[in-house]
Design a protein around this motif. Structure first.
Motif, PDB file in Angstrom:
ATOM      1  N   GLN A 173       0.823  -1.207   0.000  1.00 41.72           N
ATOM      2  CA  GLN A 173       0.000   0.000   0.000  1.00 41.72           C
ATOM      3  C   GLN A 173       0.856   1.256   0.000  1.00 41.72           C
ATOM      4  O   GLN A 173       0.561   2.223  -0.723  1.00 41.72           O
ATOM      5  N   ASN A 174       1.922   1.268   0.781  1.00 43.09           N
ATOM      6  CA  ASN A 174       2.796   2.430   0.832  1.00 43.09           C
ATOM      7  C   ASN A 174       3.527   2.621  -0.497  1.00 43.09           C
ATOM      8  O   ASN A 174       3.688   3.744  -0.972  1.00 43.09           O
ATOM      9  N   ALA A 175       3.982   1.513  -1.098  1.00 41.11           N
ATOM     10  CA  ALA A 175       4.673   1.589  -2.384  1.00 41.11           C
ATOM     11  C   ALA A 175       3.733   2.117  -3.463  1.00 41.11           C
ATOM     12  O   ALA A 175       4.122   2.952  -4.296  1.00 41.11           O
ATOM     13  N   GLN A 176       2.502   1.642  -3.448  1.00 38.41           N
ATOM     14  CA  GLN A 176       1.514   2.088  -4.429  1.00 38.41           C
ATOM     15  C   GLN A 176       1.240   3.581  -4.284  1.00 38.41           C
ATOM     16  O   GLN A 176       1.182   4.330  -5.277  1.00 38.41           O
ATOM     17  N   LEU A 177       1.084   4.036  -3.045  1.00 42.38           N
ATOM     18  CA  LEU A 177       0.829   5.452  -2.786  1.00 42.38           C
ATOM     19  C   LEU A 177       2.022   6.305  -3.199  1.00 42.38           C
ATOM     20  O   LEU A 177       1.862   7.399  -3.757  1.00 42.38           O
TER      21      LEU A 177
ATOM     22  N   LEU B 180       4.165   5.668  -5.595  1.00 41.26           N
ATOM     23  CA  LEU B 180       4.167   5.737  -7.059  1.00 41.26           C
ATOM     24  C   LEU B 180       3.138   6.753  -7.561  1.00 41.26           C
ATOM     25  O   LEU B 180       3.415   7.531  -8.473  1.00 41.26           O
ATOM     26  N   ILE B 181       1.955   6.733  -6.946  1.00 40.31           N
ATOM     27  CA  ILE B 181       0.904   7.667  -7.357  1.00 40.31           C
ATOM     28  C   ILE B 181       1.338   9.109  -7.114  1.00 40.31           C
ATOM     29  O   ILE B 181       1.174   9.985  -7.974  1.00 40.31           O
ATOM     30  N   GLU B 182       1.913   9.366  -5.948  1.00 45.39           N
ATOM     31  CA  GLU B 182       2.289  10.731  -5.565  1.00 45.39           C
ATOM     32  C   GLU B 182       3.428  11.296  -6.403  1.00 45.39           C
ATOM     33  O   GLU B 182       3.589  12.515  -6.482  1.00 45.39           O
ATOM     34  N   THR B 183       4.223  10.426  -7.019  1.00 44.03           N
ATOM     35  CA  THR B 183       5.345  10.906  -7.835  1.00 44.03           C
ATOM     36  C   THR B 183       5.014  10.965  -9.325  1.00 44.03           C
ATOM     37  O   THR B 183       5.815  11.477 -10.101  1.00 44.03           O
TER      38      THR B 183
ATOM     39  N   ALA C  95      10.741  12.003  -2.631  1.00 38.02           N
ATOM     40  CA  ALA C  95       9.485  11.340  -2.278  1.00 38.02           C
ATOM     41  C   ALA C  95       9.693  10.326  -1.161  1.00 38.02           C
ATOM     42  O   ALA C  95       8.911  10.251  -0.211  1.00 38.02           O
ATOM     43  N   VAL C  96      10.769   9.544  -1.261  1.00 35.18           N
ATOM     44  CA  VAL C  96      11.077   8.552  -0.229  1.00 35.18           C
ATOM     45  C   VAL C  96      11.462   9.242   1.079  1.00 35.18           C
ATOM     46  O   VAL C  96      11.055   8.812   2.163  1.00 35.18           O
ATOM     47  N   LEU C  97      12.239  10.322   0.979  1.00 37.40           N
ATOM     48  CA  LEU C  97      12.605  11.077   2.176  1.00 37.40           C
ATOM     49  C   LEU C  97      11.363  11.603   2.895  1.00 37.40           C
ATOM     50  O   LEU C  97      11.226  11.461   4.114  1.00 37.40           O
ATOM     51  N   THR C  98      10.462  12.218   2.133  1.00 35.41           N
ATOM     52  CA  THR C  98       9.248  12.772   2.728  1.00 35.41           C
ATOM     53  C   THR C  98       8.385  11.689   3.362  1.00 35.41           C
ATOM     54  O   THR C  98       7.939  11.810   4.511  1.00 35.41           O
ATOM     55  N   LYS C  99       8.160  10.618   2.606  1.00 33.18           N
ATOM     56  CA  LYS C  99       7.333   9.526   3.105  1.00 33.18           C
ATOM     57  C   LYS C  99       7.975   8.863   4.321  1.00 33.18           C
ATOM     58  O   LYS C  99       7.311   8.604   5.338  1.00 33.18           O
ATOM     59  N   GLY C 100       9.269   8.594   4.235  1.00 35.40           N
ATOM     60  CA  GLY C 100       9.961   7.937   5.331  1.00 35.40           C
ATOM     61  C   GLY C 100      10.012   8.787   6.582  1.00 35.40           C
ATOM     62  O   GLY C 100       9.749   8.294   7.692  1.00 35.40           O
TER      63      GLY C 100
END
Length: 346
Positions: A54-58, A60-63, A305-310
């Motif tokens: 779910q996190n990976a899918q989100l 991808l969508i956000e980027t 994106a990974v920095l923000t999400k993480g």
């Protein structure tokens, strides 16, 4: 007898380098390692939350929207240009598409509009983006105004025009069919449709940049504009096409954003131009021109994106996200400068 280094000589020299030497001098390789480290670190810190489907899918969508912008920006920066207007052009294109669909719908409510109206809105939004790209290209390539000044001006002009179209307010009556199909729809129940659109555009951009004459001309102009002109390349025409392409892609990104957010979201895209530039530079495309990689751009889009999400999942303040991203960006530019100095000293 003196000997002038030709492209063939240069390529043959590169072919003699070992794999380890190529990797050590590759921005794309190092930034990919940074991305792997970030993914591993956040997965270890929050194994129950971060490395999930779910996190990976989100993620991808956000980027997706930013990736489409970054594809166009890769071409511009490879020519040693810049485009500060893409975020505003995205907003303007989304506003034009929304106003078009609203105007074609009974009572001005586009929420129940069908695919005929949606298609007209798409064409209007993409053409709006292409027009701004054409304006940028004419001013840069023909009027010879520095791209920084041109796109700084059109950035403000496009944003102002977008606000004028609806008196500074967002449009929230977006077709439900568009939102459910492109914004949140999936293919095979797994891959979001908006991600598929971004993947196709990125693949086409990679093909155009790395395998066609258009791409070779882009590299040549970025490396040495005058030499490219003397070798028979139509530099003026090519720069015009590059900025037109960037505006066209900003128009598509505007329509994608409209579909996902179900609104024009004017305030949400004011920093998209800087985000796109950062992603492209992080991915190894040189601000000095002549060096660019679409694969690197994809990696560069995912770093922030990974920095923000993480950081959000771990619970670290947003301020640290900005510091970390700034440090990585400065390091990427420094590495590019060192590589250029090393190459020029040979």
């Amino acid at each position: 007898m003196s000997h002038t280094l030709t492209p063939v000589d240069d390529l043959s020299g590169l072919g003699k380098r070992t794999l380890s030497e190529r990797l050590r001098t590759s921005n794309t390789f190092w930034i990919f390692l940074v991305l792997l480290v970030l993914l591993t670190m956040f997965s270890l810190l929050r194994p129950e939350t971060f490395p999930t489907f779910q996190n990976a899918q989100l993620l991808l969508i956000e980027t997706s929207v930013l990736l489409v912008l970054a594809v166009g920006m890769t071409f511009v920066i490879t020519t040693s240009g810049i485009d500060l207007s893409v975020g505003s052009v995205l907003i303007f294109s989304g506003m034009v598409a929304a106003k078009t669909m609203e105007g074609l719908s009974p009572g001005g409510d586009a929420s129940a509009a069908g695919w005929g109206v949606i298609t007209v809105g798409l064409v209007a939004g993409v053409l709006a983006g292409a027009v701004w790209g054409l304006v940028n290209g004419l001013l840069v390539a023909i009027a010879k105004i520095p791209p920084l000044i041109v796109t700084l001006g059109t950035m403000g002009a496009a944003l102002g025009a977008a606000n004028l179209l609806n008196n500074g307010s967002d449009i929230n009556t977006v077709p439900t069919e568009l939102n459910q199909t492109l914004g949140y729809g999936t293919s095979l129940g797994i891959v979001p449709n908006i991600v598929l659109v971004a993947v196709v555009i990125t693949a086409l951009g990679a093909w155009l940049l790395h395998t066609t004459r258009f791409g070779r001309y882009t590299y040549a102009i970025g490396s040495n504009r005058e030499a490219a002109r003397r070798s028979g390349i139509g530099v003026t025409r090519h720069l015009l096409l590059v900025y037109l392409l960037t505006g066209f892609l900003a128009g598509i990104a505007g329509f994608m954003s409209l579909a996902y957010y179900n609104s024009t979201t004017i305030a949400a895209h004011t920093m998209d131009n800087l985000d796109a530039i950062s992603a492209v530079v992080l991915g190894g495309t040189s601000l000095f021109g002549g060096v660019g990689s679409m694969i690197g751009t994809v990696i560069g889009v995912f770093i922030p994106a990974v920095l923000t999400k993480g950081f959000n999942i771990v619970g670290i303040q947003d301020f640290w996200q900005q510091i970390a991203l700034g440090a990585v960006l400065i390091a990427a530019v420094w590495f590019d400068q060192q590589r250029r100095r090393s190459r020029n000293s040979r």
